[in-house]
Design a protein around this motif. Structure first.
Motif, short mmCIF file in Angstrom:
data_model
loop_
_atom_site.label_atom_id
_atom_site.label_comp_id
_atom_site.label_asym_id
_atom_site.label_seq_id
_atom_site.Cartn_x
_atom_site.Cartn_y
_atom_site.Cartn_z
N GLY A 124 -46.21 42.51 -17.32
CA GLY A 124 -47.25 42.31 -16.17
C GLY A 124 -47.89 41.15 -16.80
N ASP A 125 -49.17 41.20 -16.66
CA ASP A 125 -50.14 40.14 -17.19
C ASP A 125 -50.11 39.74 -18.68
OD1 ASP A 125 -50.90 39.11 -14.73
OD2 ASP A 125 -52.36 40.65 -14.61
N LEU A 126 -49.69 40.97 -19.72
CA LEU A 126 -49.60 40.60 -21.05
C LEU A 126 -48.42 39.78 -21.39
CD1 LEU A 126 -50.78 41.42 -23.73
CD2 LEU A 126 -49.07 43.21 -23.94
N LYS A 127 -48.69 38.70 -22.13
CA LYS A 127 -47.68 37.76 -22.64
C LYS A 127 -47.97 37.65 -24.18
CE LYS A 127 -46.01 34.70 -19.55
NZ LYS A 127 -45.92 33.31 -18.89
N ILE A 128 -46.94 37.83 -24.86
CA ILE A 128 -46.93 37.87 -26.40
C ILE A 128 -46.17 36.72 -26.56
CG2 ILE A 128 -46.55 38.79 -28.77
CD1 ILE A 128 -47.27 41.39 -27.29
N ALA A 129 -46.37 35.61 -27.23
CA ALA A 129 -45.54 34.55 -27.89
C ALA A 129 -45.25 34.73 -29.36
CB ALA A 129 -46.00 33.37 -27.65
N ILE A 130 -44.06 34.50 -29.63
CA ILE A 130 -43.48 34.81 -31.03
C ILE A 130 -43.00 33.43 -31.59
CG2 ILE A 130 -41.79 36.00 -32.51
CD1 ILE A 130 -41.60 38.31 -29.96
N SER A 131 -43.32 33.19 -32.82
CA SER A 131 -42.73 31.82 -33.32
C SER A 131 -42.36 32.23 -34.71
CB SER A 131 -44.06 30.97 -33.62
OG SER A 131 -43.58 29.70 -34.28
N THR A 132 -41.31 31.40 -35.18
CA THR A 132 -40.94 31.77 -36.64
C THR A 132 -41.23 30.10 -37.15
OG1 THR A 132 -38.71 31.09 -35.89
CG2 THR A 132 -39.20 33.35 -36.21
N ASN A 133 -41.85 29.31 -36.79
CA ASN A 133 -42.17 28.03 -37.20
C ASN A 133 -40.90 27.20 -37.23
OD1 ASN A 133 -44.18 26.17 -37.95
ND2 ASN A 133 -43.67 26.38 -40.16
N GLY A 134 -40.04 27.48 -36.22
CA GLY A 134 -38.82 26.78 -35.58
C GLY A 134 -37.77 27.22 -36.98
N LYS A 135 -37.89 28.16 -37.64
CA LYS A 135 -36.90 28.32 -38.57
C LYS A 135 -36.04 29.10 -38.12
CE LYS A 135 -39.63 27.76 -42.52
NZ LYS A 135 -40.29 26.89 -43.08
N SER A 136 -36.01 30.10 -37.09
CA SER A 136 -35.10 31.09 -36.63
C SER A 136 -35.39 31.62 -35.30
CB SER A 136 -34.85 32.48 -37.78
OG SER A 136 -33.80 33.14 -36.96
N PRO A 137 -34.78 30.90 -34.14
CA PRO A 137 -35.14 31.34 -32.97
C PRO A 137 -34.25 32.59 -32.69
CG PRO A 137 -34.49 28.71 -32.89
CD PRO A 137 -34.55 29.49 -34.34
N THR A 138 -33.37 32.88 -33.45
CA THR A 138 -32.64 34.21 -33.06
C THR A 138 -33.50 35.15 -33.78
OG1 THR A 138 -30.49 32.86 -33.53
CG2 THR A 138 -30.42 35.23 -33.51
#
Length: 188
Positions: A124-138
């Motif tokens: 819904g309106d909740l969005k959580i962004a996940i970052s690995t600092n560019g190390k592992s998009p997988t």
């Protein structure tokens, strides 16, 4: 240490350029439109996949330009995402963006990026962004899948209820925050 500053931008109010019409260009365009379907996006590439053309046909804000990249396509752009299979073109776009002070992401080349595209969980309106600092998009993608399964679909109802409560609260900022913290304490 991850020193990235997470922000959510209103892409529907920015002019975005995607350079690359292959699989990576498709992936980036899909991500942009999944999060901001009305975003004005120009995609420039000498060859453009059929899937990109189909996606563009469903989104009036997308403009496809089937030519080689030229720095004139940076005019009036706020954000650039590069995803070609030509490293020289990628470096040129990045250098052109730097010269114009335009934020740029060069897919799969973290040192050339001003920002990274995160893996996103949406409920819904909740969005959580996940970052690995560019190390592992997988890894970020897999972690997103775990979170999507864990979070209940009923979260939108909770957000709607909290919005209604917040609008009815009276008092100063601190009093409102104290009350909202008390209400949401059950989420621990």
């Amino acid at each position: 240490m991850n020193t990235l500053f997470p922000i959510f931008v209103k892409l529907d109010q920015l002019q975005t350029l995607i350079v690359g019409g292959g699989y990576v260009g498709l992936e980036k365009l899909t991500a942009v439109l999944a999060n901001s379907p009305a975003a004005p996006v120009t995609l420039v590439a000498p060859e453009i996949r059929a899937e990109i053309r189909e996606l563009a046909a469903a989104h009036p804000g997308v403009t496809l330009v089937q030519v080689r990249y030229d720095d004139t396509y940076l005019t009036d752009k706020d954000l650039v995402i590069v995803g070609t299979n030509d490293k020289a073109v990628n470096r040129q776009v990045q250098a052109d963006c730097k010269a114009r002070k335009i934020l740029v992401n060069v897919a799969d080349t973290p040192p050339l990026c001003d920002f990274y595209l995160s893996s996103v969980v949406k409920k819904g309106d909740l969005k959580i962004a996940i970052s690995t600092n560019g190390k592992s998009p997988t890894f970020a993608k897999r972690f997103r899948e775990v979170l999507e399964e864990m979070l209940p679909d009923s979260l939108q109802e909770t957000l709607d209820n909290l919005t209604a409560i917040r609008q009815q609260l009276t008092g100063d900022f601190q009093a409102k925050m104290d009350r909202l913290n008390e209400i949401t304490k059950v989420l621990k």
